[in-house]
Motif scaffolding. Sequence first.
Motif, PDB file in Angstrom:
ATOM      1  N   VAL A  19      -5.900   6.289   1.578  1.00 39.05           N
ATOM      2  CA  VAL A  19      -7.022   6.201   2.521  1.00 39.05           C
ATOM      3  C   VAL A  19      -6.865   4.980   3.420  1.00 39.05           C
ATOM      4  CG1 VAL A  19      -9.504   5.734   2.670  1.00 39.05           C
ATOM      5  CG2 VAL A  19      -8.664   7.525   1.162  1.00 39.05           C
ATOM      6  N   LEU A  20      -6.513   3.843   2.849  1.00 37.19           N
ATOM      7  CA  LEU A  20      -6.356   2.623   3.640  1.00 37.19           C
ATOM      8  C   LEU A  20      -5.196   2.726   4.625  1.00 37.19           C
ATOM      9  CD1 LEU A  20      -7.083  -0.052   0.894  1.00 37.19           C
ATOM     10  CD2 LEU A  20      -8.584   0.664   2.764  1.00 37.19           C
ATOM     11  N   LEU A  21      -4.117   3.366   4.222  1.00 33.24           N
ATOM     12  CA  LEU A  21      -2.986   3.546   5.137  1.00 33.24           C
ATOM     13  C   LEU A  21      -3.358   4.450   6.308  1.00 33.24           C
ATOM     14  CD1 LEU A  21      -0.021   3.872   2.634  1.00 33.24           C
ATOM     15  CD2 LEU A  21      -0.347   2.069   4.327  1.00 33.24           C
ATOM     16  N   ARG A  22      -4.070   5.539   6.015  1.00 34.02           N
ATOM     17  CA  ARG A  22      -4.502   6.430   7.106  1.00 34.02           C
ATOM     18  C   ARG A  22      -5.481   5.716   8.024  1.00 34.02           C
ATOM     19  NH1 ARG A  22      -4.148  10.732   2.962  1.00 34.02           N
ATOM     20  NH2 ARG A  22      -6.334  10.331   2.445  1.00 34.02           N
ATOM     21  N   ALA A  23      -6.343   4.860   7.453  1.00 38.88           N
ATOM     22  CA  ALA A  23      -7.286   4.092   8.270  1.00 38.88           C
ATOM     23  C   ALA A  23      -6.528   3.115   9.172  1.00 38.88           C
ATOM     24  CB  ALA A  23      -8.273   3.342   7.381  1.00 38.88           C
ATOM     25  N   ALA A  24      -5.461   2.532   8.655  1.00 39.29           N
ATOM     26  CA  ALA A  24      -4.647   1.616   9.464  1.00 39.29           C
ATOM     27  C   ALA A  24      -3.927   2.358  10.586  1.00 39.29           C
ATOM     28  CB  ALA A  24      -3.642   0.893   8.576  1.00 39.29           C
ATOM     29  N   ASP A  25      -3.637   3.638  10.370  1.00 40.76           N
ATOM     30  CA  ASP A  25      -2.989   4.449  11.396  1.00 40.76           C
ATOM     31  C   ASP A  25      -3.981   4.984  12.421  1.00 40.76           C
ATOM     32  OD1 ASP A  25      -0.542   3.999  10.228  1.00 40.76           O
ATOM     33  OD2 ASP A  25      -0.562   5.874   9.086  1.00 40.76           O
ATOM     34  N   GLY A  26      -5.288   4.715  12.221  1.00 42.21           N
ATOM     35  CA  GLY A  26      -6.297   5.090  13.199  1.00 42.21           C
ATOM     36  C   GLY A  26      -6.999   6.405  12.937  1.00 42.21           C
ATOM     37  N   MET A  27      -6.842   6.989  11.760  1.00 40.26           N
ATOM     38  CA  MET A  27      -7.515   8.250  11.449  1.00 40.26           C
ATOM     39  C   MET A  27      -9.021   8.011  11.296  1.00 40.26           C
ATOM     40  SD  MET A  27      -6.911  10.920   8.312  1.00 40.26           S
ATOM     41  CE  MET A  27      -5.433  11.629   8.990  1.00 40.26           C
ATOM     42  N   THR A  87       3.043   6.449 -11.291  1.00 38.64           N
ATOM     43  CA  THR A  87       2.704   5.818 -12.559  1.00 38.64           C
ATOM     44  C   THR A  87       1.404   5.029 -12.536  1.00 38.64           C
ATOM     45  OG1 THR A  87       4.073   3.898 -12.016  1.00 38.64           O
ATOM     46  CG2 THR A  87       5.113   5.659 -13.291  1.00 38.64           C
ATOM     47  N   VAL A  88       0.931   4.617 -11.354  1.00 35.97           N
ATOM     48  CA  VAL A  88      -0.336   3.880 -11.310  1.00 35.97           C
ATOM     49  C   VAL A  88      -1.501   4.860 -11.361  1.00 35.97           C
ATOM     50  CG1 VAL A  88       0.634   1.922 -10.046  1.00 35.97           C
ATOM     51  CG2 VAL A  88      -0.436   3.778  -8.792  1.00 35.97           C
ATOM     52  N   GLU A  89      -2.691   4.336 -11.606  1.00 31.59           N
ATOM     53  CA  GLU A  89      -3.880   5.178 -11.715  1.00 31.59           C
ATOM     54  C   GLU A  89      -4.134   5.947 -10.421  1.00 31.59           C
ATOM     55  OE1 GLU A  89      -6.598   2.043 -12.486  1.00 31.59           O
ATOM     56  OE2 GLU A  89      -6.355   2.196 -14.655  1.00 31.59           O
ATOM     57  N   HIS A  90      -4.656   7.160 -10.574  1.00 31.04           N
ATOM     58  CA  HIS A  90      -4.908   8.021  -9.422  1.00 31.04           C
ATOM     59  C   HIS A  90      -5.849   7.369  -8.413  1.00 31.04           C
ATOM     60  CE1 HIS A  90      -5.668  11.535  -6.988  1.00 31.04           C
ATOM     61  NE2 HIS A  90      -6.954  11.402  -7.219  1.00 31.04           N
ATOM     62  N   ARG A  91      -6.849   6.653  -8.912  1.00 32.96           N
ATOM     63  CA  ARG A  91      -7.805   6.045  -7.983  1.00 32.96           C
ATOM     64  C   ARG A  91      -7.147   4.999  -7.088  1.00 32.96           C
ATOM     65  NH1 ARG A  91     -10.115   1.279 -10.491  1.00 32.96           N
ATOM     66  NH2 ARG A  91      -9.319   1.146 -12.601  1.00 32.96           N
ATOM     67  N   LEU A  92      -6.123   4.298  -7.594  1.00 32.38           N
ATOM     68  CA  LEU A  92      -5.397   3.341  -6.766  1.00 32.38           C
ATOM     69  C   LEU A  92      -4.530   4.048  -5.731  1.00 32.38           C
ATOM     70  CD1 LEU A  92      -4.211   0.584  -9.249  1.00 32.38           C
ATOM     71  CD2 LEU A  92      -5.870   0.392  -7.418  1.00 32.38           C
ATOM     72  N   VAL A  93      -3.884   5.128  -6.141  1.00 33.00           N
ATOM     73  CA  VAL A  93      -3.067   5.911  -5.211  1.00 33.00           C
ATOM     74  C   VAL A  93      -3.950   6.457  -4.097  1.00 33.00           C
ATOM     75  CG1 VAL A  93      -1.649   7.987  -4.969  1.00 33.00           C
ATOM     76  CG2 VAL A  93      -1.348   6.509  -6.958  1.00 33.00           C
ATOM     77  N   LEU A 149       0.830  -1.211   0.000  1.00 34.85           N
ATOM     78  CA  LEU A 149       0.000   0.000   0.000  1.00 34.85           C
ATOM     79  C   LEU A 149       0.863   1.259   0.000  1.00 34.85           C
ATOM     80  CD1 LEU A 149      -2.874  -1.006   2.455  1.00 34.85           C
ATOM     81  CD2 LEU A 149      -3.046  -0.622  -0.010  1.00 34.85           C
ATOM     82  N   GLU A 150       1.976   1.237   0.726  1.00 32.51           N
ATOM     83  CA  GLU A 150       2.868   2.397   0.738  1.00 32.51           C
ATOM     84  C   GLU A 150       3.481   2.644  -0.632  1.00 32.51           C
ATOM     85  OE1 GLU A 150       5.546   1.495   3.943  1.00 32.51           O
ATOM     86  OE2 GLU A 150       4.244   2.459   5.433  1.00 32.51           O
ATOM     87  N   SER A 151       3.858   1.574  -1.318  1.00 34.41           N
ATOM     88  CA  SER A 151       4.434   1.768  -2.654  1.00 34.41           C
ATOM     89  C   SER A 151       3.374   2.272  -3.635  1.00 34.41           C
ATOM     90  CB  SER A 151       5.077   0.475  -3.162  1.00 34.41           C
ATOM     91  OG  SER A 151       4.106  -0.501  -3.445  1.00 34.41           O
TER      92      SER A 151
END
Length: 91
Positions: A37-45, A26-32, A18-20
């Motif tokens: 969002v998923l990383l911030r959710a994992a951090d408890g936001m 180069t990947v689609e904006h929706r994936l980035v 997810l961090e990469s």
Amino acid sequence: MTRSAAPLVLEPGQRELLESLAKSRTVEHRLVQRAQVLLRAADGMSNADNAVLAGVTRVTVRAWRSEFAERGLADLGRVAPGRGRRASIPQ
């Protein structure tokens, strides 16, 4: 500040992927966007704060979280049939 949802639980290796994706240019904006969002959710936001940062609704953040909880990284960027932009040039 709003009440935070329970932090998203990531399996080993999922955070690195997810961090990469979140840093990729180069990947689609929706994936980035979804990876961020998923990383911030994992951090408890909270979902509300996460939605504001991502520029989406809280409903979208909750949907992405539940989708990830069900399927993990499988089909992360898949667009459901019937969704998305229609082809402007016929086959």
